[in-house]
Design a protein around this motif. Structure first.
Motif, PDB file in Angstrom:
ATOM      1  N   UNK A  53       0.867  -1.183   0.000  1.00 49.94           N
ATOM      2  CA  UNK A  53       0.000   0.000   0.000  1.00 49.94           C
ATOM      3  C   UNK A  53       0.902   1.231   0.000  1.00 49.94           C
ATOM      4  N   UNK A  54       0.676   2.125  -0.945  1.00 53.87           N
ATOM      5  CA  UNK A  54       1.421   3.382  -1.019  1.00 53.87           C
ATOM      6  C   UNK A  54       0.427   4.528  -0.984  1.00 53.87           C
ATOM      7  N   UNK A  55       0.595   5.404  -0.018  1.00 50.86           N
ATOM      8  CA  UNK A  55      -0.318   6.529   0.179  1.00 50.86           C
ATOM      9  C   UNK A  55       0.478   7.825   0.096  1.00 50.86           C
ATOM     10  N   UNK A  56      -0.031   8.766  -0.665  1.00 56.38           N
ATOM     11  CA  UNK A  56       0.643  10.062  -0.828  1.00 56.38           C
ATOM     12  C   UNK A  56      -0.402  11.176  -0.832  1.00 56.38           C
ATOM     13  N   UNK A  57       0.108  12.413  -0.672  1.00 59.19           N
ATOM     14  CA  UNK A  57      -0.763  13.587  -0.707  1.00 59.19           C
ATOM     15  C   UNK A  57      -0.489  14.460  -1.923  1.00 59.19           C
ATOM     16  N   UNK A  58       0.368  14.020  -2.792  1.00 58.09           N
ATOM     17  CA  UNK A  58       0.670  14.792  -3.995  1.00 58.09           C
ATOM     18  C   UNK A  58       1.480  13.957  -4.964  1.00 58.09           C
ATOM     19  N   UNK A  59       1.607  14.476  -6.177  1.00 61.96           N
ATOM     20  CA  UNK A  59       2.322  13.733  -7.214  1.00 61.96           C
ATOM     21  C   UNK A  59       3.570  14.471  -7.701  1.00 61.96           C
ATOM     22  N   UNK A  60       4.052  15.420  -6.940  1.00 56.48           N
ATOM     23  CA  UNK A  60       5.227  16.190  -7.355  1.00 56.48           C
ATOM     24  C   UNK A  60       6.437  15.288  -7.608  1.00 56.48           C
ATOM     25  N   UNK A  61       6.517  14.192  -6.874  1.00 51.38           N
ATOM     26  CA  UNK A  61       7.646  13.271  -7.035  1.00 51.38           C
ATOM     27  C   UNK A  61       7.237  11.988  -7.742  1.00 51.38           C
ATOM     28  N   UNK A  62       6.025  11.921  -8.260  1.00 46.87           N
ATOM     29  CA  UNK A  62       5.540  10.736  -8.955  1.00 46.87           C
ATOM     30  C   UNK A  62       4.277  10.191  -8.323  1.00 46.87           C
ATOM     31  N   UNK A  63       3.702   9.222  -8.991  1.00 45.69           N
ATOM     32  CA  UNK A  63       2.496   8.556  -8.477  1.00 45.69           C
ATOM     33  C   UNK A  63       2.886   7.664  -7.294  1.00 45.69           C
ATOM     34  N   UNK A  64       1.946   7.384  -6.397  1.00 42.50           N
ATOM     35  CA  UNK A  64       2.291   6.544  -5.240  1.00 42.50           C
ATOM     36  C   UNK A  64       2.940   5.212  -5.629  1.00 42.50           C
ATOM     37  N   UNK A  65       2.427   4.577  -6.671  1.00 40.86           N
ATOM     38  CA  UNK A  65       2.956   3.272  -7.075  1.00 40.86           C
ATOM     39  C   UNK A  65       4.397   3.335  -7.587  1.00 40.86           C
ATOM     40  N   UNK A  66       4.840   4.531  -7.994  1.00 44.98           N
ATOM     41  CA  UNK A  66       6.212   4.694  -8.475  1.00 44.98           C
ATOM     42  C   UNK A  66       7.249   4.449  -7.372  1.00 44.98           C
ATOM     43  N   UNK A  67       6.812   4.448  -6.126  1.00 44.33           N
ATOM     44  CA  UNK A  67       7.725   4.291  -5.005  1.00 44.33           C
ATOM     45  C   UNK A  67       7.985   2.826  -4.638  1.00 44.33           C
ATOM     46  N   UNK A  68       7.400   1.905  -5.400  1.00 43.80           N
ATOM     47  CA  UNK A  68       7.699   0.481  -5.209  1.00 43.80           C
ATOM     48  C   UNK A  68       8.803   0.141  -6.211  1.00 43.80           C
ATOM     49  N   UNK A  69      10.023   0.480  -5.828  1.00 44.60           N
ATOM     50  CA  UNK A  69      11.164   0.312  -6.727  1.00 44.60           C
ATOM     51  C   UNK A  69      11.700  -1.124  -6.671  1.00 44.60           C
ATOM     52  N   UNK A  70      12.738  -1.393  -7.445  1.00 44.54           N
ATOM     53  CA  UNK A  70      13.308  -2.740  -7.537  1.00 44.54           C
ATOM     54  C   UNK A  70      13.785  -3.249  -6.178  1.00 44.54           C
ATOM     55  N   UNK A  71      14.363  -2.371  -5.372  1.00 47.10           N
ATOM     56  CA  UNK A  71      14.830  -2.762  -4.038  1.00 47.10           C
ATOM     57  C   UNK A  71      13.662  -3.206  -3.167  1.00 47.10           C
ATOM     58  N   UNK A  72      12.582  -2.425  -3.192  1.00 51.69           N
ATOM     59  CA  UNK A  72      11.389  -2.759  -2.406  1.00 51.69           C
ATOM     60  C   UNK A  72      10.764  -4.063  -2.915  1.00 51.69           C
ATOM     61  N   UNK A  73      10.731  -4.232  -4.220  1.00 53.65           N
ATOM     62  CA  UNK A  73      10.182  -5.461  -4.796  1.00 53.65           C
ATOM     63  C   UNK A  73      10.973  -6.684  -4.330  1.00 53.65           C
TER      64      UNK A  73
END
Length: 122
Positions: A53-73
């Motif tokens: 689950x990725x929750x954000x309040x803005x998209x200035x740094x990308x969509x919430x799902x963009x934060x599931x990077x290769x390391x996190x995967x």
């Protein structure tokens, strides 16, 4: 409590309710193994679904799902392998992302991305 933790908990509660309303059975919440935490582990149609689950309040740094990077995967895959082993699950598995984007008025958009990724090496 820190604001980002409250936001994360709110997102996880919304994601859990969304999955339950869609017919998923929640097996575990915030399941940890080593350095990894799987937010929600669900079950539907003989498939275990590991959900980030990725929750954000803005998209200035990308969509919430963009934060599931290769390391996190990779961390999620390692934890999932352990869970599958402990549960002796012989069926299919899937990795989903539930991305939640809040606006200033506390309205939100929830995007459930099924089969969002398949970590390499798994």
């Amino acid at each position: 409590m820190a604001q980002h933790l409250e936001l994360g908990r709110a997102g996880e509660a919304l994601a859990k309710a969304h999955l339950e309303n869609a017919g998923y059975e929640i097996l575990d919440e915030n399941w940890t193994h080593g350095k990894a935490e799987i937010d929600l582990i669900a079950y539907k149609d003989k498939v275990i679904i590991f959900t980030e689950v990725k929750t954000r309040t803005g998209t200035a740094f990308g969509q919430p799902e963009d934060f599931v990077d290769a390391r996190k995967q990779k961390l999620l895959a390692d934890a999932a392998d352990e869970y599958i082993y402990l549960m002796d699950h012989k069926g299919d598995v899937r990795f989903d992302i539930v991305a939640i984007l809040f606006d200033r008025d506390k309205n939100y958009i929830l995007n459930h991305i099924e089969d969002a990724f398949w970590p390499s090496g798994t």
